[in-house]
Write an enzyme that holds these catalytic residues in place. Structure first.
Site, mmCIF file in Angstrom:
data_model
loop_
_atom_site.group_PDB
_atom_site.id
_atom_site.type_symbol
_atom_site.label_atom_id
_atom_site.label_comp_id
_atom_site.label_asym_id
_atom_site.label_seq_id
_atom_site.Cartn_x
_atom_site.Cartn_y
_atom_site.Cartn_z
ATOM 1 N N GLU A 163 0.840 -1.208 0.000
ATOM 2 C CA GLU A 163 0.000 0.000 0.000
ATOM 3 C C GLU A 163 0.874 1.257 0.000
ATOM 4 O O GLU A 163 0.863 2.058 0.934
ATOM 5 C CB GLU A 163 -0.965 -0.015 1.185
ATOM 6 C CG GLU A 163 -1.986 -1.127 1.091
ATOM 7 C CD GLU A 163 -3.094 -1.047 2.130
ATOM 8 O OE1 GLU A 163 -4.210 -1.495 1.838
ATOM 9 O OE2 GLU A 163 -2.830 -0.549 3.243
ATOM 10 N N GLU A 270 -6.217 -7.008 -1.910
ATOM 11 C CA GLU A 270 -6.735 -7.027 -0.535
ATOM 12 C C GLU A 270 -8.211 -6.696 -0.565
ATOM 13 O O GLU A 270 -8.597 -5.556 -0.860
ATOM 14 C CB GLU A 270 -5.992 -6.030 0.362
ATOM 15 C CG GLU A 270 -4.591 -6.444 0.731
ATOM 16 C CD GLU A 270 -4.000 -5.574 1.845
ATOM 17 O OE1 GLU A 270 -4.791 -5.013 2.643
ATOM 18 O OE2 GLU A 270 -2.768 -5.453 1.891
#
Length: 371
Positions: A163, A270
């Site tokens: 991320e 995710e």
């Protein structure tokens, strides 16, 4: 002799086709993945996962039998809590490969969790200069990938940072706030990591992923990187509705725009959704109220399944077959009886797992089987 040559040619093509069928990005491959990084810890406590009928199962064998074909593992440099280090990853990678499943390695480049709000370099690198960190990320990445290759567990996908909306290895590769002109340093560090992978992967089998946490904001991020011509293959995205846009048509539109703009494969790396708003321990859950969910999908076992049916359809409708699958985050992170520290902290995720509070498999496994 001519017949023999034709036979040999046919065998070569057949072998090549067989190899290609397992390669990321092949139009026939749709990834139904799971991040099972917690297994290195949870297995110490003999968590009794069960199938829908209540029969005890071995987790990895069970999820494979239900259609899971990709397992993601995170890697911490020098783990603060002793979990998710290289030896853990190497051991579990062998089990993944022994079941003929694909492996996604997630380099955090940190000793603990890395995300858009926290990108702390490994302690071992914190007093280095930028030049030294650039050398360190290259040598560390190369060593990890070399060790995995040596035991025949080379990942199909390698993720460079977790991320990384705000960059990584702060402040060396930070691209957020007062560092919004630091994209060149971020790109240089990413390039060194990619170079290390490419040098080990001499057959060019590994696909490189860059991971952004936001469907709606990823276009800005990848636009900023365009001028650096980074050698990566796919875009990884997180989608947790409580943190992002909830207009489902807009989600689909943004995914399609990403695919059309950058011509990269997209993996929803995710994703998760609650099957209840209740809890099974003393830890506050990430999702605990109805206003954190989507109005189209109730926080019930049936609603969780319906959400994933929608998600799969949306991914499969991304133009040019650029949508290559999804990866459920921590489907196994259930509440359990462990040591004093673990039991006190509990899990903030048990209502988003793929096993209910009796540890029975939920109907969402049907989505894995049917796609």
């Amino acid at each position: 002799m001519k017949a023999l040559r034709l036979l040999l040619l046919w065998l070569c093509v057949a072998c090549s086709s067989s190899d290609d069928a397992n390669t990321t990005g092949n139009s026939n491959t749709f990834y139904k993945g799971m991040d099972l990084s917690f297994q290195s810890e949870l297995e110490d406590y003999n968590v009794d996962y069960k199938d829908a009928d209540g029969n005890s199962v071995e987790l990895l064998d069970f999820v494979r039998s239900k259609g899971t074909n990709l397992v993601r593992l995170k890697l911490w440099h020098t783990p603060q809590d002793g979990e998710n280090g290289l030896e853990d990853v190497k051991a579990y990678a062998q089990r993944i490969k022994s079941r003929n499943m694909d492996f996604l390695l997630n380099f955090h480049y940190s000793d603990y969790w890395a995300d858009p709000g926290t990108q702390t370099p490994p302690v071992a690198w914190q007093n280095m200069s930028f030049t030294q960190v650039r050398a360190a990320i290259y040598s560390y990445t190369k060593d990890v990938v070399t060790q995995l290759k040596a035991q025949n567990t080379l990942p199909e996908i390698i993720q460079i940072g977790n991320e990384t909306d705000s960059g990584f290895l702060w402040d060396f590769g930070r691209v957020w706030g007062s560092f919004n002109n630091n994209w060149g340093n971020y790109a240089e560090l990413v390039s060194e990591a990619i170079r290390a992978v490419r040098e080990v992967d001499t057959q060019n089998r590994v696909k490189i992923m860059l991971h952004h946490s936001s469907v709606e904001n990823a276009i800005f991020f990848f636009n900023e990187l365009e001028s650096f011509n980074l050698d990566f293959d796919m875009i990884g995205l997180s989608y947790y509705p409580q943190f992002q846009i909830r207009d489902l048509d807009l989600v689909a539109s943004k995914l399609n725009e990403l695919a059309n703009t950058f011509e990269k494969d997209i993996l929803m790396v995710e994703v998760a959704y609650p099957f209840t708003l209740q809890w099974n321990d003393n830890q506050t859950n990430y999702i605990g109220s109805l206003d954190q969910t989507l109005i189209e999908f109730s926080p019930t076992p049936e609603g969780q399944k319906a959400y994933f049916e929608w998600l799969v359809e949306t991914i499969k409708n991304i133009p040019e077959n650029r949508g290559i699958g999804f990866c459920y985050w921590a489907p196994d992170w259930v509440a359990f009886d462990g040591n004093e520290v673990t039991s006190t902290q509990g899990t903030s995720w048990e209502n988003q797992c793929l096993f209910d509070f009796d540890l029975k498999a939920l109907p969402t496994f049907d989505v894995f089987e049917d796609n």
